[in-house]
Structures are given as structure tokens and as C-alpha cells.
Design an enzyme around this catalytic site. Sequence first.
Site, short mmCIF file in Angstrom:
data_model
loop_
_atom_site.label_atom_id
_atom_site.label_comp_id
_atom_site.label_asym_id
_atom_site.label_seq_id
_atom_site.Cartn_x
_atom_site.Cartn_y
_atom_site.Cartn_z
N LYS A 4 3.21 41.29 8.41
CA LYS A 4 3.00 40.15 7.92
C LYS A 4 3.63 39.00 9.00
O LYS A 4 3.19 37.78 9.26
CB LYS A 4 3.89 39.69 6.61
CG LYS A 4 3.00 40.35 5.62
CD LYS A 4 3.64 40.13 3.93
CE LYS A 4 2.84 41.00 2.95
NZ LYS A 4 1.40 40.71 2.99
N GLU A 54 -3.12 41.30 -0.96
CA GLU A 54 -3.50 42.74 -0.70
C GLU A 54 -3.02 43.30 -2.15
O GLU A 54 -1.89 43.18 -2.48
CB GLU A 54 -2.99 43.48 0.25
CG GLU A 54 -3.91 44.85 0.43
CD GLU A 54 -3.08 45.88 -0.32
OE1 GLU A 54 -3.37 46.41 -1.46
OE2 GLU A 54 -2.10 46.60 0.39
N CYS A 72 -1.66 52.23 -1.27
CA CYS A 72 -2.54 51.30 -2.01
C CYS A 72 -3.94 51.90 -2.02
O CYS A 72 -4.76 51.41 -2.90
CB CYS A 72 -2.20 49.77 -1.54
SG CYS A 72 -2.43 49.73 0.17
N GLU A 120 -5.25 41.19 6.45
CA GLU A 120 -4.23 41.75 7.54
C GLU A 120 -4.73 42.40 8.54
O GLU A 120 -5.86 43.28 8.46
CB GLU A 120 -3.27 42.25 6.74
CG GLU A 120 -2.69 41.28 5.67
CD GLU A 120 -1.28 41.73 5.00
OE1 GLU A 120 -0.28 41.02 5.15
OE2 GLU A 120 -1.28 42.91 4.40
#
EC number: 1.2.1.8
Length: 490
Positions: free
Chosen positions: A162, A252, A286, A464
Site C-alpha cells: 500500500k 481487496e 486470501c 494493487e
Amino acid sequence: MSRYGLQKLYINGAYTDSTSGDTFDAVNPANGECIAQLQAANAQDVDKAVAAAKQGQPVWAAMTAMERSRILRRAVDILRDRNDELAAIETADTGKPLSETRSVDIVTGADVLEYYAGLIPALEGQQIPLRGSAFVYTRREPLGVVAGIGAWNYPLQIALWKSAPALAAGNAMIFKPSEVTSLTALKLAGIYTEAGLPAGVFNVLTGSGDQVGQMLTEHPGIAKVSFTGGIASGKKVMANAAGSTLKDVTMELGGKSPLIIFADADLDKAADIAMMANFYSSGQVCTNGTRVFVPQALQAAFEQKIVERVKRIHIGDPSDERTNFGPLVSFQHRDSVMRYIDSGKREGATLLIGGYSLTEGALAHGAYVAPTVFTHCRDDMQIVREEIFGPVMSILSYQSEEEVIRRANDTEYGLAAGVVTQDLNRAHRVIHQLQAGICWINTWGESAPEMPVGGYKHSGVGRENGISTLEHYTQIKSIQVELSSFNSVF
């Protein structure tokens, strides 16, 4: 005294006491021990961080591209020099095996920062001719102050995913790590300052998502929010961001990804891929391929290979180099995963192996769940429909390519998908029909800095990593220039 002591907020280039002085504990899920006390931010701390970021951001943006690139590259060097130290902290905080955190978590985070540091000088506008006497040029300018809200499964890596594009584009960031795993984000803040980042350009606020996270998403001084987490929380983030100042949002939000094994696949390779897609990081990834589709004729042989491999997993103390499967991130999460396992049993899935929490011997005080495999699963079962975020594989059989594509897409999620086959025509044909943002053919899980990451459907908004992410941390200013006289109709 805990191992890492009292951890303060990081505001304006320094570790700073919170306004309230309230604290919460960081707990090692391998043994239940408190390893640190973290200060909890409140609204006043959020305002302080935003003010510091607003002051530091113009200083950072005014530097040349090469100056900013050199500072971020220095941060990369420090991260790599301290790889083992940071990995040990990550292991204590998350329960992930040291063999993982040493070789993946810090390494891949540093790779992303290096990637964006190299792209900074390439961030440029366009010149567009209109006619002989006029042209347009564009500038890519920073958004200003942005917020990042991280998840607990890859704390440092997510903080870098990030912050790297945000800082590379000339923004300042306020980062809120998960309250479950906050320690390495605070370390990263100090590393950025040590590398030469101006004060206020990267701030870390620890505390709960319901409080600190919500304050960040609603704050009028923040231009963008990048969030990683669950669907319910993501919807709140989007609503808060839109309801305050129409912030740009990247999210996300997880998945329930299909892994499709075709009849021509090398079954040993397919089993190895399925193991990595389900049990790496104790299943807390994830993109995990938790819905494993196998041709009915190969189901028994595939199940045998999976059980053989599960029995070889080395479960233990995550600080032991031999361990490749550690505890879940918290006792609360362990209980959540066990409820899903109980649901699978109740709904009639066949339990092949696992299905219990580990409560004996050296593991008795940790949040351990045995690697679990269900077979004869149905598409309507809770363990097949919902994201478990733990070491639970569901094996489903199918008859035809058309059928398996339809069933693979029958989900509200769309983060990842994969196929295992020796027929490349089939591989591409099927992948092109799968509704997922990240797809793998004959592999699983690798995510290079150059690769855009994000989901379809409820799995997220935006991407991302990759070049396009850098552009989304900027806004385009268009300027028209007229070189001849100006004709007015008045």
C-alpha cells in the site's frame, strides 16, 4: 515486561504517545503470551497524523523523481539488511513459521518497494497537439494524503504493497495495520524515516478498525483509502468514503477460489499445487484455492495423494526452522475455523483427514487447527460457499468442462482461480471463462510486483501492484496552451 514492550504510534517522523494512553495487547498465537502493548489511537491522534501528513506531503512531492527514488531504495536496503530481525517479529506476532517469514514476507514486500522506486522517474504526462497554434499537456499530480488499512495475514507485506505506490507517486500515507498484527508496520515507519523520508509522509496509527479505520475513511483530509479485509468491512469503507468526501477507494476483499484439475494433469503436480493453495500460511491466504474440482474418475487417486502429503506436514513451534505449518493468527480465529469444520461435518461432507484443534503437548497453549480435507462436498455447503480463511480444503468432483466452469463461477467472490492441465489450449480456453482477477495455469500463489492483483465481483475494487496502480495514486491535470491570438465572441 513483554518481549517488545510498549509500542507507540508513529506520527510526524517519530514514535509518539497516543492522546488517551489506552493500550491493547499483542499476543503470540503459538503460546498465548503477550508480546507487546500497543497504544490505541483516537480521533485527536487521527487529526494529528493528517495534519503532519499535509505538512510533509508537499515537501516530499517537491523532491525530484530521482531523489524520491533514492530514498525508497535506501529503505529497501534497510529492509533486506534487517530481514531476519523483522521475520522474527512477524513470526511472534502472526504465528507464521519462521521458514515463511524469512523467505517470503519481508523479501516480497521489499521487492514491491524496489519495483515502485524504480518506476518513479517514469511517471510522466503527455503532450497532445490540437492545431498549429495550440496543444494540450497533462501532468500526473499526487492525490495528497491517502490512507492504507491492512489485514492481519501479511502485515509488513501489505503495508509495503500500500505504501510503495502511494509514496512513489508523491503522496503521504497514514497506515492502520490490523490490531491483531501491528508490530512490523511500526518498524517500517522507523525504517522509512531512517532512509530519509520527510517527517509526516508515512504515519502509523494502531487501534481497532471500527474506530481508527472508520475515522480514516470518513476524514475530510484524506483523498483515497486502500483497504484489505472482508466484504462486510469493505462495504462500510466504501459507504463511509463516499458519504464523506467521495474518496477514491481500492479494496481487496478475499475469495473462495476454484482450483480445477483436468484429467490429463500430472496428478502428483496437481496434488502439490492443491497443498500450496490450501495449507500455506496455515490456510490464511486470501487467494487460497479452497474449492478443488477433480474429475470423478480421478477423485479417489487424488484424495490418496492429498492425504499422503497432509501426513508429511510438520506442525509445530513457528520459531523452529523445521516447522512448515503454524497456528492460526488468534484464538478467536481458531474458534471461527472450527465452527466451519463442524458445519462441514453436520452438512454431510466426508472428512478425509484433520477436522480438530490441536490441544496436546507443546501445542496445547496455541491456536492450532489440524490441516483438514473434506470430500464429497456439495456446492451449497457452507464450507464451499463461504471464505473460511483457514486450513480447510473442499474436494468436489465433476463430469465435464462446461459443468466445472459453471460451478467454479457460481460464487459471489472472484479473486483467484487456477487450472492444472497439460493441454494449453484448454488451459487458456477455460481461464478466459473464469470470473476471477488473478489466474494461474499449472502453478499457484506467486504474485510478482509487476502483476496487478485484485478481484472480480465482491472480491474487490481496483488493483494493487503493477504499473497501473501507480497511476491510480495520481490525478491528471490537463492544460491547454494557445500560442496565437484569442478570439472572443463578445
